[in-house]
Design a protein around this motif. Structure first.
Motif: not given
Lengths: 195, 199
Positions: A81-107
């Motif tokens: 569940x956690x692995x899937x959740x992190x994957x979805x959060x990553x995809x969601x941020x990439x699409x909708x809030x790219x600035x935050x996605x860039x800031x979090x990067x590899x973390x």
């Protein structure tokens, strides 16, 4: 639902039983991502977000497993569940809030293997928290992580200019610093609000 | 294949805790008594060896894109097995290690060895690597828990060395974990510096 119980849980998660300095959950990102202030803050908020969501999602999963008599599959189910959740959060941020996605990067992907996230979910089950208590524990546990990592990052930024013995340079002196911080947090043990 | 070299890497030059700095959480958290240290060390060694063998067997089947998720599922399966076995046969140790047994799933040592060694090597070297790295982890845990148990509660493996009144309780608390590990890593860096200077 009593507000006082929720407040007790929050106080415990942030100060008395701080996830990093008292329970030793999430040491890897605590050590790895605390060299600079802004990345530490980013990591802290990402952890709050994922811990809150994971607590909310794993609660029904746990009920489902228990009703099917598959309680022993908890660890496997939760980590998926956690692995899937992190994957979805990553995809969601990439699409909708790219600035935050860039800031979090590899973390972001690294949060999957952050033991604080799996830890909070397992502790929720162990403590028999209900849905609201679980979510509060998840979010405030993340807030405790944020507090510790921000304090630690600000000390480490100054530590860069210090001159410890050669053998202690880098990681060892950081661990000793964290030890002193844990000593300070021991002062919170026994802290209780008399209702 | 070179067992001696792998053993030396696991114990000293590439020690998972002291040199690669992996698996900090469990190292700090459970090293309060020697029996805890040994129990945790052996559990991780068993899981690491089994998962290394299994992942090495499957290394040509697992697709590149979903390899991390597959590794985690394999590891989680073995962790659940060890968790249930400990609860059945060593309930005391299972009780005192608590949540840290299921948390072996996210112990970075196991995932790191799966990614960097088992997925690229044949079964036998992968098994040897698992045992050697596991032993390196166990040795560090035992040394750390011996120091903390002796200073923190005045006993060694349960046997009293000096009266508990003289013990520094601090060493058994989280503070002691950070300080002991910091000192051990510093010692390791000092030895490495010496070795470099000697050549």
């Amino acid at each position: 639902m009593e507000w006082t119980t929720l407040f007790d849980i929050a106080l415990g998660a942030i100060l008395v039983n701080n996830f990093i300095l008292v329970q030793f959950l999430g040491i890897c990102p605590f050590m790895g991502v605390s060299k600079k202030m802004d990345t530490a803050v980013g990591m802290g908020f990402a952890v709050i977000f994922v811990m809150g969501l994971a607590s909310a999602l794993c609660y029904p999963v746990n009920l489902l497993l228990d009703s099917l008599g598959l309680g022993y599959m908890k660890t496997v189910a939760f980590i998926l569940v956690i692995a899937a959740l992190v994957q979805f959060v990553e995809m969601f941020l990439k699409k909708s809030i790219p600035t935050l996605y860039e800031a979090l990067g590899v973390y972001l992907p690294l949060i999957t293997t952050n033991c604080a996230v799996l830890g909070v979910v397992l502790l929720n089950v162990q403590e028999n928290y209900n849905f609201i208590e679980s979510v509060v524990y998840g979010i405030t546990g993340g807030a405790g992580f944020l507090l510790a990592i921000v304090l630690f990052a600000s000390i480490r930024e100054r530590l860069e200019f210090s001159d410890p013995p050669k053998a202690f340079r880098g990681f060892p002196i950081a661990l000793i610093t964290a030890g002193l911080m844990a000593l300070c947090f021991m002062g919170f043990s026994g802290l209780q609000i008399p209702w | 294949m070179n067992i001696g070299k792998q053993l030396k890497e696991g114990l000293i030059t590439q020690n998972p805790v002291l040199v690669q700095l992996l698996g900090m959480c469990s190292t700090l958290a459970i090293t309060t008594t020697i029996s805890n240290g040994i129990g945790m060390g052996l559990s991780v060694t068993a899981i690491l060896t089994l998962s290394n063998v299994f992942i090495s067997l499957l290394r040509k089947i697992i697709p590149e894109q979903i390899r991390i998720a597959s590794y985690i599922v394999v590891i989680a399966g073995f962790v659940t097995m060890v968790d249930l076995l400990l609860q059945a046969y060593q309930p005391d140790i299972a009780e005192s290690l608590g949540v840290f047994i299921p948390l072996i799933v996210v112990n970075c040592i196991i995932l790191a060895r799966a990614e960097s060694f088992a997925s690229k090597n044949k079964v036998l070297p992968a098994a040897v690597d698992g045992i050697c790295q596991g032993l390196g982890y166990t040795v560090v845990l035992v040394v750390m828990s011996a120091i903390r148990e002796l200073l923190g509660s005045g006993s060694l493996a349960g046997a009293r060395v000096f009266p508990a009144d003289y013990a520094a309780t601090m060493m058994a608390l989280p503070v002691g974990g950070f300080l002991t590990l910091g000192a051990l890593i510093a010692l390791m860096q000092w030895i490495q510096n010496k070795a470099k200077g000697g050549k």
